[in-house]
Write an enzyme that holds these catalytic residues in place. Structure first.
Site, PDB file in Angstrom:
ATOM      1  N   SER A 208       0.682  -1.084  -0.134  1.00 23.43           N
ATOM      2  CA  SER A 208      -0.115  -0.052   0.166  1.00 23.43           C
ATOM      3  C   SER A 208       0.839   1.442   0.068  1.00 23.43           C
ATOM      4  O   SER A 208       2.043   1.278   0.425  1.00 23.43           O
ATOM      5  CB  SER A 208      -0.749  -0.052   1.180  1.00 23.43           C
ATOM      6  OG  SER A 208       0.127  -0.077   2.415  1.00 23.43           O
ATOM      7  N   GLU A 229       6.893  -0.489  -5.139  1.00 21.65           N
ATOM      8  CA  GLU A 229       5.382  -0.874  -6.067  1.00 21.65           C
ATOM      9  C   GLU A 229       4.275  -0.569  -5.361  1.00 21.65           C
ATOM     10  O   GLU A 229       4.015  -1.686  -4.389  1.00 21.65           O
ATOM     11  CB  GLU A 229       5.687  -2.262  -6.543  1.00 21.65           C
ATOM     12  CG  GLU A 229       7.014  -2.480  -7.373  1.00 21.65           C
ATOM     13  CD  GLU A 229       6.925  -1.763  -8.887  1.00 21.65           C
ATOM     14  OE1 GLU A 229       5.957  -1.095  -9.181  1.00 21.65           O
ATOM     15  OE2 GLU A 229       7.919  -2.154  -9.604  1.00 21.65           O
ATOM     16  N   CYS A 263      -2.863  -4.978  -8.060  1.00 24.44           N
ATOM     17  CA  CYS A 263      -2.412  -3.596  -8.177  1.00 24.44           C
ATOM     18  C   CYS A 263      -2.867  -3.108  -9.579  1.00 24.44           C
ATOM     19  O   CYS A 263      -3.166  -1.965  -9.709  1.00 24.44           O
ATOM     20  CB  CYS A 263      -1.008  -3.246  -7.820  1.00 24.44           C
ATOM     21  SG  CYS A 263       0.007  -4.534  -8.688  1.00 24.44           S
ATOM     22  N   GLU A 360      -8.341   3.472  -4.022  1.00 29.38           N
ATOM     23  CA  GLU A 360      -8.270   2.170  -4.989  1.00 29.38           C
ATOM     24  C   GLU A 360      -9.263   1.235  -3.981  1.00 29.38           C
ATOM     25  O   GLU A 360      -9.147   1.083  -3.034  1.00 29.38           O
ATOM     26  CB  GLU A 360      -6.862   1.715  -4.530  1.00 29.38           C
ATOM     27  CG  GLU A 360      -6.519   0.168  -5.065  1.00 29.38           C
ATOM     28  CD  GLU A 360      -5.030  -0.490  -4.629  1.00 29.38           C
ATOM     29  OE1 GLU A 360      -4.532   0.155  -3.753  1.00 29.38           O
ATOM     30  OE2 GLU A 360      -4.620  -0.842  -5.461  1.00 29.38           O
TER      31      GLU A 360
END
Ligand code: NAP
Length: 466
Positions: A208, A229, A263, A360
């Site tokens: 996250s 990432e 993701c 998200e």
């Protein structure tokens, strides 16, 4: 604190492990530091042979490893098998190409001198990894890292300890020395201390944005290199010239892959108004056609979310979005019974302040938006804190060029869903992180790029030093 593993399809606790004590962790760090001194001197062909063997083990043990992933984090067995195979691919890819990627590069510096750039290992690299692709996330860091001569310390997500230990075992069985790759069963509270430790040279985190910020801050204070990432809310743009059947079918797959917990899952579907009704009908039908259920069963498309907390958060994001004015086209109600299931869900007419617009959503929930032009499509795609992947559907060459040039993302896929590939760099911009994994770029993130200047004899006129 003990580390437990729970089957998300049943809610049943499978195993409990004790976390490493401070003394045990110190021993592991020392083992890694010692292993680096040996591993850095191992000839590259020897490393490659072991890495190929790791690929063979992953393939040979595919069924066992796939069941482990499925029972520990809920992905369907079919996708877990594919994940084991992809890990074998990345091992073979770097085994084959590392020599070329790491070969010293000659640079013409004129005169009698020889210039070269060398790529040397950095040392012990700490990898803080998420549970969603419990093998792939680790192998895509470890395969290039170990081939470059670094050694790896894995702090895996606390809900996948069995996968963490199984990965350590793969590398050990492949012949890598003890200490070259270790899985550390520790909580996230142990990460800061490891970043402070001089035996750790660098860190990579996939997870996250909040976790990335905390690791980057601590590593920054220690001036240690990081690759991050992080999260994403990828746009999936459909223009009128697109093949709408292919776009809608791919859209459902791109949103629900890995039970919606990827993701690079497409999360925001931005559709030109001339194609919107037709796309929306097909997309909702494709989402409703997906089979939700036991991830071990043949024919299941969508298994449970990995934890009860993730299921509850997704549910809350959908409720709050609907309360803010979003329209529910399908799904939207958590499922009864044991296990952490949530149905494929589609939201439309989402206001800017709704969670489904800004955040998200890490579950099988799609947000559909309508736009009147390519300018609006690009502006909406870029109106996000994230910039990881993007998928655009059009047959128009000018539109393609504009999307590639103007979408703020680390990856743009045209008429295809976003996917990671060992041959291409993978990573994001904005709050999706920095640095790259995979490809030659991923290999070069964790090396010392050393300039070498060689004279056969000392020149008579010494140049001014800077
Ligand atoms: P997460 O909570 O950030 O956890 C990821 C890892 O970071 C875990 O090992 C976790 O340990 C650790 N961690 C959490 N907070 C930390 C902190 N303050 N300091 C140090 N370590 C910390 O993320 P998640 O919920 O597992 O994964 C979902 C997120 O990952 C999503 O946002 C997703 O988009 C992102 N993701 C990104 C990529 C990419 O390549 N860009 C790929 C996959 C997933 P514990 O488990 O012990 O808490």
């Amino acid at each position: 604190m003990p580390i437990t593993t729970t089957n998300p399809a049943t809610g049943e606790t499978l195993r409990t492990f004790h976390a490493l004590t401070a003394g045990e962790l110190d021993g592991r760090l020392q083992r890694a530091a010692d292993a680096f001194q040996r591993h850095r001197r191992t000839p590259l062909p020897e490393r490659a042979e072991k890495m190929r063997r790791a690929g063979d083990i992953l393939e040979g043990d595919r069924e066992r490893l796939a069941r482990l992933m499925t029972t520990e984090m809920g992905k369907t067995l079919a996708s877990a098998r594919a994940e084991a195979e992809k890990c074998a691919w990345v091992c073979r890819h770097y085994a084959e190409h590392a020599a070329a990627m790491l070969a010293p590069r000659p640079v013409d510096v004129g005169g009698t001198a020889r210039g070269e750039v060398h790529f040397l290992p950095l040392g012990v690299v700490l990898a803080v990894m998420p549970w969603n692709f419990p093998f792939w996330q680790v192998f895509r860091f470890a395969a290039p890292g170990l081939m470059a001569g670094n050694v790896g310390l894995l702090k895996h997500a606390s809900n996948v300890p069995q996968c963490a230990l199984a990965i350590e075992e793969v590398f050990r069985r492949a012949g890598f020395d003890e200490g070259v790759f270790q899985a550390l069963l520790v909580g996230s509270d142990a990460v800061a201390g490891m970043l402070d430790d001089p035996r750790v040279a660098a860190a990579t985190l996939t997870g996250s944005t909040a976790a990335g910020q905390s690791v980057a801050e601590r590593a920054g204070r220690n001036l240690k290199k990081t690759v991050l990432e992080l999260g994403g809310s990828d746009p999936f743009i459909v223009m009128p010239s697109a093949d709408l059947n292919a776009a809608a079918k791919t859209a459902a797959r791109a949103r629900c892959i890995n039970n919606g917990q990827s993701c690079i899952a497409a999360k925001r579907f931005i559709v030109h108004r001339d194609a919107a009704d037709a796309f929306e009908r097909r997309f909702v039908a494709a989402m409703e056609a997906l089979t939700v259920g036991d991830p071990l069963a043949d024919g299941t498309d969508v298994g449970p979310l990995a934890t009860a907390a993730i299921r509850d958060e997704v549910d809350e994001q959908v409720r709050a979005s609907v309360a803010a004015g979003a329209r529910l086209l399908t799904g939207g109600r958590r499922m009864d019974g044991p296990g952490f299931f949530y149905p494929p869900t589609v939201l439309a007419d989402i206001p800017r302040d709704a969670p489904a617009y800004r955040e998200e959503v890490f579950g099988p929930v799609a947000s559909v938006f309508r736009v009147a032009s390519i300018d609006e499509a690009i502006a909406l795609a870029n109106d996000s804190q994230f910039g990881l992947g993007s998928s655009v559907w059009t047959r128009d060459e000018d539109e393609r060029r504009r999307f590639v040039a103007e979408i703020e993302a680390g990856m743009t896929y045209v008429n295809a869903m976003v996917a990671s590939d060992p041959r291409l760099p993978f990573g994001g911009v904005k709050q999706s992180g920095y640095g790259r994994e995979l490809g030659v770029f991923g290999m070069h993130e964790f090396v010392n790029i050393k300039s070498v200047w060689m004279e056969e004899t000392a020149p008579a006129d010494l140049p001014d030093a800077e």
